[in-house]
Design a protein around this motif. Structure first.
Motif, short mmCIF file in Angstrom:
data_model
loop_
_atom_site.label_atom_id
_atom_site.label_comp_id
_atom_site.label_asym_id
_atom_site.label_seq_id
_atom_site.Cartn_x
_atom_site.Cartn_y
_atom_site.Cartn_z
N VAL A 1 0.63 -1.16 -0.19
CA VAL A 1 0.26 0.25 -0.18
C VAL A 1 1.16 1.59 0.06
O VAL A 1 1.94 1.00 0.26
N GLU A 2 -0.12 2.86 -0.51
CA GLU A 2 1.09 3.83 -0.73
C GLU A 2 0.82 4.40 0.42
O GLU A 2 -0.47 4.46 1.34
N PHE B 1 10.98 -1.67 -2.98
CA PHE B 1 10.78 -0.54 -2.94
C PHE B 1 8.83 -1.01 -2.31
O PHE B 1 8.08 -0.63 -2.02
N THR B 2 8.77 -2.18 -2.53
CA THR B 2 7.12 -3.18 -1.82
C THR B 2 6.93 -2.57 -0.68
O THR B 2 5.89 -2.22 -0.50
N HIS C 1 7.13 2.30 -0.08
CA HIS C 1 6.46 3.28 -1.05
C HIS C 1 5.19 4.00 0.04
O HIS C 1 4.11 4.64 0.22
N LEU D 1 4.87 -2.11 -9.06
CA LEU D 1 5.33 -0.94 -7.38
C LEU D 1 6.25 -0.70 -7.18
O LEU D 1 6.57 0.80 -6.64
N PHE E 1 -2.55 0.79 -6.33
CA PHE E 1 -1.63 1.10 -5.56
C PHE E 1 -0.70 2.30 -5.52
O PHE E 1 -1.02 2.17 -6.96
#
Lengths: 396, 284
Positions: A303-304, A343-344, A347, B33, B58
């Motif tokens: 999730v961001e 990066f997963t 963010h 991502l 996302f």
């Protein structure tokens, strides 16, 4: 809706005692400390007291303190002074995880003025390598600038040891202690630091005031040139209210350091352990065992960060994120990238930073709210532990 | 804090059509991502009409809102009509997006294209950069054709805007010069007057001295005041036919956006008021 403020590394609430202390100097005691009359002079007396209080907190001499407008000014002044005082030395040592007040300035010096800068790397916990540090120092190194504590992860750097090495090598050592003052013990009689930056609004004083410690007899070149204020080391009419507030805030920070390291830390730990236990695919960023007592940086995978923050905002919970979207840039935080956080997760990082004003009820409310909130956002996300984008582990 | 419209907030907090369509007729997957935002769009088509659309996103609030808006725009529309939707339609539906977030609407448009291609059996669901063109931004994997389209569709005027709309240039910044080139190429085409009917430019027929004076006066009247407002200034170094060399001073020297200023202000003004062929460069 009540605000739950857990963004104290961004800025803090002004302590009511600090506000009381500064208030009369807006309305009644508005004189200029440089004036010859007693009306101005009495403000000077109070400023002297403030300087003493700041010095006491750092265990240094009052005339080693220069009041500035903010942490960034202190940082810029320190570096510029060291460069101007040693024109033949054209090299700077710093880290990849500094605050932009140092990092952007170093990049500027590199690009526009031809200085050479060594940026020390970190490991995946954000720790520095002492060997790399020692090897980075050169004959022509003008200044070493290493933050005492990192604003995003809370990581504490071995400033005592690093300052000692700098002294042995005869290089000016500066530390950006904006996040450290009031949270960890600082003793400038013990630690051979040459310059130290601090900022008022990070320790319950108002915005617009900071200080730079400059060790006695260190060659110094002022940044602002003009009047004789601050013994000609920083021109400009003094921010009397801010300075008086900073003095009080430093005194309180000194008195409350114990609370930061017991009560605030206990709340932080409860929050952190609870979130990590109840939310799957959540990881802690930073050096778990060597951090500020108030800071916890947690990444929620898939999730961001901006979306998380805005959902939290709906519940009145204030925090920060190292995600790209929140900064207005397109890449996640330079600190997390330096730590090679995938990066997963980079963010989706959220920084909680507590203060002595937070309560256990607030922590409980956050612990109750977050699992559902993250779950809802994950329902919207095309990614999960089972379905990751293949290039998500790209390291920069 | 971003200034989102109430519609953006509403679509973020109450997303329409979130989820998956298991037996979708077309699927479009864009972003990753690593890039910080990604969208999977599912469409169901019956006799040429999009009967259902769902999304999984996302990303930040504006990415989620753009996806939600996109599905609302699609449902009930014939494919031929849906095909013509652009990122601007998505942004307009939301009452506008912050300029820095326009790339979220572009992502929606790309997902739609991919889903329609996928429905027609022309492409896999996942967008692969099998572009013929030139890879411009290595950080975010953006090709020249995407950038050129964004410039054209949205009438972009600056490198900064290209980054806002496509993300290109938002990473290491190495491709800024390429973006600048693409911008000149594409705006150059549109702005170029047709030789037969084009209006004469102000400096046409002037002697060298007259032309030089005109450049100086444009610098004094139209350029310098803007720079001085920001504490900067500019000095004219040389004029060599179409090439004007200048030096930035004060706050402008070393300003990270001085390159943008050079093209968007200095060059633009001189082209407008003196000669459209003028190229401005920085010298010392």
């Amino acid at each position: 809706m009540k605000n739950i403020y857990m963004d104290n590394n961004a800025t803090t609430q002004v302590d009511p005692a600090v506000f009381d202390e500064m208030k009369p100097y807006f309305t009644e005691l508005y004189g200029n400390p440089s004036s010859m009359h007693r009306f101005g002079g009495q403000v000077g007396v109070q400023m002297k007291e403030a300087r003493q209080r700041v010095a006491d907190t750092l265990n240094c001499e009052p005339d080693e303190i220069i009041f500035t407008s903010c942490g960034s000014e202190s940082d810029n002044t320190a570096i510029r002074s060291a460069l101007n005082a040693q024109p033949k030395k054209r090299h700077i040592v710093t880290t990849r995880v500094e605050h932009p007040a140092i990092l952007s300035f170093c990049k500027f010096l590199e690009k526009k003025e031809g200085y050479e800068v060594t940026y020390l790397s970190t490991d995946t916990s954000g720790r520095l390598d002492m060997e790399e540090y020692k090897n980075a120092i050169r004959e022509d190194t003008a200044i070493i600038s290493i933050m005492w504590a990192n604003n995003e992860t809370g990581n504490i750097y071995p400033i005592h040891e690093m300052a000692k090495i700098a002294k042995e090598r005869n290089v000016i050592f500066h530390t950006d202690a904006v996040q450290a003052v009031g949270k960890i013990a600082i003793d400038l009689k013990e630690t051979p630091i040459d310059m130290l930056s601090l900022s008022g609004h990070k320790l319950h004083a108002p915005k617009g005031v900071g200080a730079l410690y400059v060790r006695k007899r260190l060659p110094f070149r002022p940044f602002l040139i003009g009047g004789h204020q601050e013994r000609s080391r920083r021109a400009g009419t003094e921010n009397t209210t801010g300075i008086i507030a900073l003095g009080k805030a430093c005194q309180l920070a000194h008195d409350n350091m114990e609370i930061e390291n017991t009560e605030v830390k206990a709340l932080r730990d409860k929050l952190e352990n609870g979130l990590l236990a109840t939310i799957p695919d959540a990881i802690l960023n930073g050096d778990k065992d060597n951090r500020l007592p108030n800071t916890s940086n947690i990444s929620f995978g898939y999730v961001e960060g901006e979306a998380i923050l805005l959902m939290m905002d709906q519940l009145g919970i204030c925090a920060s994120s190292g995600s790209a979207c929140t900064s207005g840039s397109l890449e996640p935080s330079h600190v997390l990238r330096s730590m090679d956080v995938p990066f997963t997760f980079a963010h989706g990082s959220i920084r909680f930073s507590l203060s002595r004003y937070n309560t256990e009820e607030e922590v409980d409310f956050v612990l109750e709210s977050m699992p559902k909130l993250i779950e809802n956002l994950r329902k919207l996300s095309p990614f999960s532990a089972e379905k990751e984008a293949p290039d998500c582990a790209v390291k920069k | 804090m971003w200034e989102y419209t109430d519609t953006v907030k509403d679509h973020f907090l109450n997303p329409r059509n979130a989820g998956k369509i298991e037996d979708a007729d077309g699927v479009g997957e864009v972003g990753s991502l690593a890039c910080g935002d990604a969208l999977t769009l599912y469409i169901k088509v019956d006799e040429g009409i999009i009967t259902d659309a769902k999304f999984q996103t996302f990303g930040c609030a504006s990415a989620i809102a753009s996806s939600s808006a996109l599905t609302e725009l699609l449902i009930g529309k014939p494919v031929e009509v849906a095909e013509k939707l652009t990122n601007k339609d998505i942004a307009e539906y939301l009452g506008g997006l912050p300029r820095e977030k326009m790339h979220c609407s572009v992502m929606g448009q790309e997902a739609l294209e991919q889903a329609i291609k996928n429905m027609r059996g022309e492409a896999p669901s996942k967008a692969e950069h099998s572009h013929e063109g030139e890879l411009i931004c290595e950080c975010f994997g953006i090709f020249d054709e995407e950038i050129l389209r964004a410039i054209k569709d949205n009438d972009l005027k600056s490198v900064e805007d290209i980054t806002n709309f496509t993300k290109a240039g938002g990473g290491c910044g190495k491709c800024i010069d390429d973006l600048d080139r693409l911008l000149r190429e594409s705006t150059g085409e549109g702005a170029c007057p047709t030789p037969a009917s084009g209006p004469a430019f102000p400096a046409q027929g002037m002697t060298n001295i007259q032309r030089m004076h005109l450049i100086e006066s444009v610098m004094d009247m139209d350029i310098r005041p803007t720079l001085q407002a920001d504490g900067g200034n500019i000095r004219l170094i040389d004029i060599d036919r179409e090439t004007v060399t200048v030096e930035f001073m004060g706050m402008c020297s070393g300003c990270p956006s001085s390159k943008i200023t050079l093209h968007n202000l200095v060059e633009a003004k001189l082209r407008e008021k003196v000669d459209p062929e003028i190229q401005v460069k920085e010298g010392q």
